[in-house]
Design an enzyme around this catalytic site. Structure first.
Site, PDB file in Angstrom:
ATOM      1  N   ASP A 188      19.897  -4.074  27.106  1.00 24.16           N
ATOM      2  CA  ASP A 188      19.787  -5.192  28.043  1.00 24.16           C
ATOM      3  C   ASP A 188      20.209  -6.411  27.242  1.00 24.16           C
ATOM      4  OD1 ASP A 188      18.789  -7.538  29.335  1.00 24.16           O
ATOM      5  OD2 ASP A 188      17.640  -6.202  30.623  1.00 24.16           O
ATOM      6  N   HIS A 189      21.372  -6.963  27.552  1.00 29.33           N
ATOM      7  CA  HIS A 189      21.931  -7.951  26.625  1.00 29.33           C
ATOM      8  C   HIS A 189      21.094  -9.225  26.537  1.00 29.33           C
ATOM      9  CE1 HIS A 189      23.876  -9.769  30.176  1.00 29.33           C
ATOM     10  NE2 HIS A 189      23.974 -10.860  29.455  1.00 29.33           N
ATOM     11  N   HIS A 251      17.103  -8.101  33.218  1.00 22.32           N
ATOM     12  CA  HIS A 251      17.055  -9.350  32.448  1.00 22.32           C
ATOM     13  C   HIS A 251      15.775 -10.154  32.719  1.00 22.32           C
ATOM     14  CE1 HIS A 251      21.024  -8.110  31.781  1.00 22.32           C
ATOM     15  NE2 HIS A 251      21.627  -8.746  32.752  1.00 22.32           N
TER      16      HIS A 251
HETATM   17  C1  BG6 Z   1      24.979  -9.186  33.980  1.00 24.18           C
HETATM   18  C2  BG6 Z   1      25.105  -9.208  35.475  1.00 24.18           C
HETATM   19  O1  BG6 Z   1      24.130  -8.147  33.554  1.00 24.18           O
HETATM   20  O2  BG6 Z   1      24.453 -10.427  33.537  1.00 24.18           O
HETATM   21  C3  BG6 Z   1      25.992 -10.346  35.914  1.00 24.18           C
HETATM   22  O3  BG6 Z   1      25.634  -7.964  35.926  1.00 24.18           O
HETATM   23  C4  BG6 Z   1      25.491 -11.653  35.350  1.00 24.18           C
HETATM   24  O4  BG6 Z   1      26.083 -10.416  37.331  1.00 24.18           O
HETATM   25  C5  BG6 Z   1      25.261 -11.546  33.851  1.00 24.18           C
HETATM   26  O5  BG6 Z   1      26.466 -12.653  35.621  1.00 24.18           O
HETATM   27  C6  BG6 Z   1      24.569 -12.782  33.325  1.00 24.18           C
HETATM   28  O6  BG6 Z   1      24.540 -12.733  31.930  1.00 24.18           O
HETATM   29  P1  BG6 Z   1      24.510 -14.071  31.066  1.00 24.18           P
HETATM   30  O7  BG6 Z   1      24.364 -13.606  29.664  1.00 24.18           O
HETATM   31  O8  BG6 Z   1      25.805 -14.782  31.347  1.00 24.18           O
HETATM   32  O9  BG6 Z   1      23.347 -14.855  31.569  1.00 24.18           O
END
Ligand code: BG6
Length: 503
Positions: A188-189, A251
């Site tokens: 989960d990034h 997230h």
């Molecule tokens: C991704 C979603 O996991 O996270 C996207 O699939 C979203 O829809 C993105 O835009 C948001 O990531 P960050 O790091 O830009 O907040």
């Protein structure tokens, strides 16, 4: 969680989906940043696997051009050469285990022999999720998944991990039939973001916050993950997912668990994840009635962002013109435990909002009585701690101070800590830490099977009700505004308001 500066173990990283966007935007730049800081071992290689039949040299031309574009003209030429010597490619049909996986096996053997790398492999599945089980099975069938003779085999899966409770359970069961849980890294990034990791340090590395971090002092918590972008080119995927599935069980729940969890006994992976898991199990599941009262959905219509006209969701490419998919979701969560009883956690996320902004607001209760009678009611702001995740990274403490002058009057002020000012800029894609942790076998920042299932258990009833009762008022917010009015009502009915995130 790794605390010392060390080099990862010698290994080969195999990327499935190597010609895709993630490899280009995140994985190679993250590997470059790691190598630059000496975190990668000398005995290291990357094998890209994709559907396209490409020669290694053509793959490298594409990757190096993208890397130069991403890092800029100050790119380290020696490092680029270092990567060139360690990057390989093999292509073919992922369904055909006769050719592609045999080729991969032969290439892995060659690479390990030539670069003197022990057979430690980690597979990054940057593929559509429908392929996760199939590709894993074929890797294992070809003898490349089993950990033997002290060599490890690890598998990283990109999100989404399932699309509801049932599919997540099926996928977990399929993987756990052929792998051990300790080989599986569900990514989960958000957990790769510095400020997200800092929540734990802020809470548990200081002694002054934890005593007030509970229902005796906290009135409620707000978590906002606002995006300015729309669905762009991802309409095909997004129209089958929606904002709730795309952002909340993954997230946003990471942010909820790190904010709400009890102190772990150590920073060992399972000690941290056990506490996160307890929070997920303590979040009250939604009854159909709760869904009507505590969940809000929205879809953007046309509007203006940064003074430019932007289209409605239903006019985006690969989106059905009568789509009922939500691009905005807000929930009121209740965490049923001693620390958080009666402290709601309001969470919201949406696309085409006025700004990209992610933050956690810990809103404290009002002072028990107001001594300073000259203060106007709107200035009686309560205390809050705001953890800014992006784009600015930092922490703000909001409190009241005396306005200079002959009478005692109070004004609201902020005390700010900003990462950039204190620590300067560090090159980061958010994936460095996660890739490194996988290479050293630290799964703290990855989701365990039970956590994924507990998250889906909370949101699946909402998805069911929303599916059974399609929204009748979509689109219900204009692009460039803060979402549907029902999201404001969600807090107003409790006499609260969303904190304005940006002016
Ligand atoms: C991704 C979603 O996991 O996270 C996207 O699939 C979203 O829809 C993105 O835009 C948001 O990531 P960050 O790091 O830009 O907040």
């Amino acid at each position: 969680m790794s605390e010392t500066n060390k080099t990862a173990e010698p290994c080969v990283m195999v990327i499935f989906g190597a010609t895709g966007d993630l490899t280009k935007r995140k994985l190679f730049p993250a590997l470059y940043n790691l190598a630059k800081e000496n975190f990668l071992p000398e005995n290291f290689a990357i094998i890209g696997v994709g559907r396209q039949e490409l020669e290694t040299k053509d793959f490298w031309s594409k990757i190096s051009a993208e890397l130069i574009e991403f890092i800029g003209k100050n790119i380290d030429k020696n490092l680029l050469k270092w990567f060139e010597e360690r990057t390989f490619y093999t292509g073919g049909d992922f369904d055909d285990d006769k050719k592609l996986f045999k080729d991969l096996k032969a290439l892995l053997a060659d690479v390990c022999q030539n670069l003197e790398i022990p057979e430690n492999f980690f597979y990054y599945l940057a593929t559509p999720p429908q392929l996760f089980a199939n590709v894993t099975e074929k890797i294992c069938k070809n003898g490349l998944g089993k950990q033997t003779d002290g060599n490890w085999r690890r598998f990283i899966y990109e999100k989404p991990f399932g699309r509801d409770l049932e599919s997540a359970k099926t996928l977990n069961a399929q993987l756990l039939k052929i792998l051990d849980e300790n080989q599986i890294y569900r990514i989960d990034h958000y957990l790769g973001k510095e400020t997200v990791q800092n929540i734990l340090v802020f809470r548990f590395g200081n002694s002054i916050f934890e005593p007030i971090w509970n229902r005796n002092y906290v009135d409620h918590v707000q978590i906002t993950v606002a995006e300015q972008l729309g669905v762009e080119t991802r309409g095909g995927y997004y129209d089958t997912a929606g904002a709730l599935r795309d952002m909340i069980p993954n997230h946003i729940f990471q942010l909820v668990t790190l904010t709400a969890m009890e102190p772990p006994v150590s920073f060992e992976p399972d000690a941290v994840r056990n506490e996160q898991s307890k929070i997920l199990h303590a979040i009250q599941p939604f009854t159909p009635e709760d869904v009507l009262q505590k969940a809000v959905r929205g879809q953007y219509g046309e509007g203006e962002i940064d003074k430019k006209k932007v289209p409605a969701y239903r006019s985006e490419p690969n989106v059905a013109p009568d789509s009922n998919t939500e691009t905005y979701a807000a929930l009121k969560l209740s965490i049923d435990n001693w620390r958080w009883a009666n402290v709601p956690f309001y969470v919201r996320t949406g696309k085409h909002l006025p700004a990209k902004h992610t933050e956690i607001v810990i809103q404290f209760k009002k002072a028990p009585f107001m001594l300073f009678r000259n203060t106007q009611i709107e200035r009686l702001t309560t205390n809050r701690i705001v953890i800014h995740i992006q784009p600015d990274e930092g922490i703000t403490l909001h409190f009241g101070a005396k306005i200079p002058g002959p009478i005692v009057d109070m004004g609201a002020v902020d005390m700010d800590f900003n990462y950039l000012d204190h620590f300067g800029e560090t090159a980061s894609t958010g994936y460095e830490r996660l890739l490194f942790d996988c290479m050293i076998g630290d799964a703290t920042l990855f989701q365990r099977a039970d956590m994924v299932e507990a998250s889906w258990r909370i949101v699946s009833p909402i998805l069911d009700v929303w599916k059974a009762i399609p929204a009748r008022d979509f689109p219900n917010y204009e692009s460039g505004t803060w979402g549907p009015k029902e999201a404001d009502l969600l807090l107003e009915q409790d006499n609260r308001k969303w904190k304005q995130t940006v002016d």
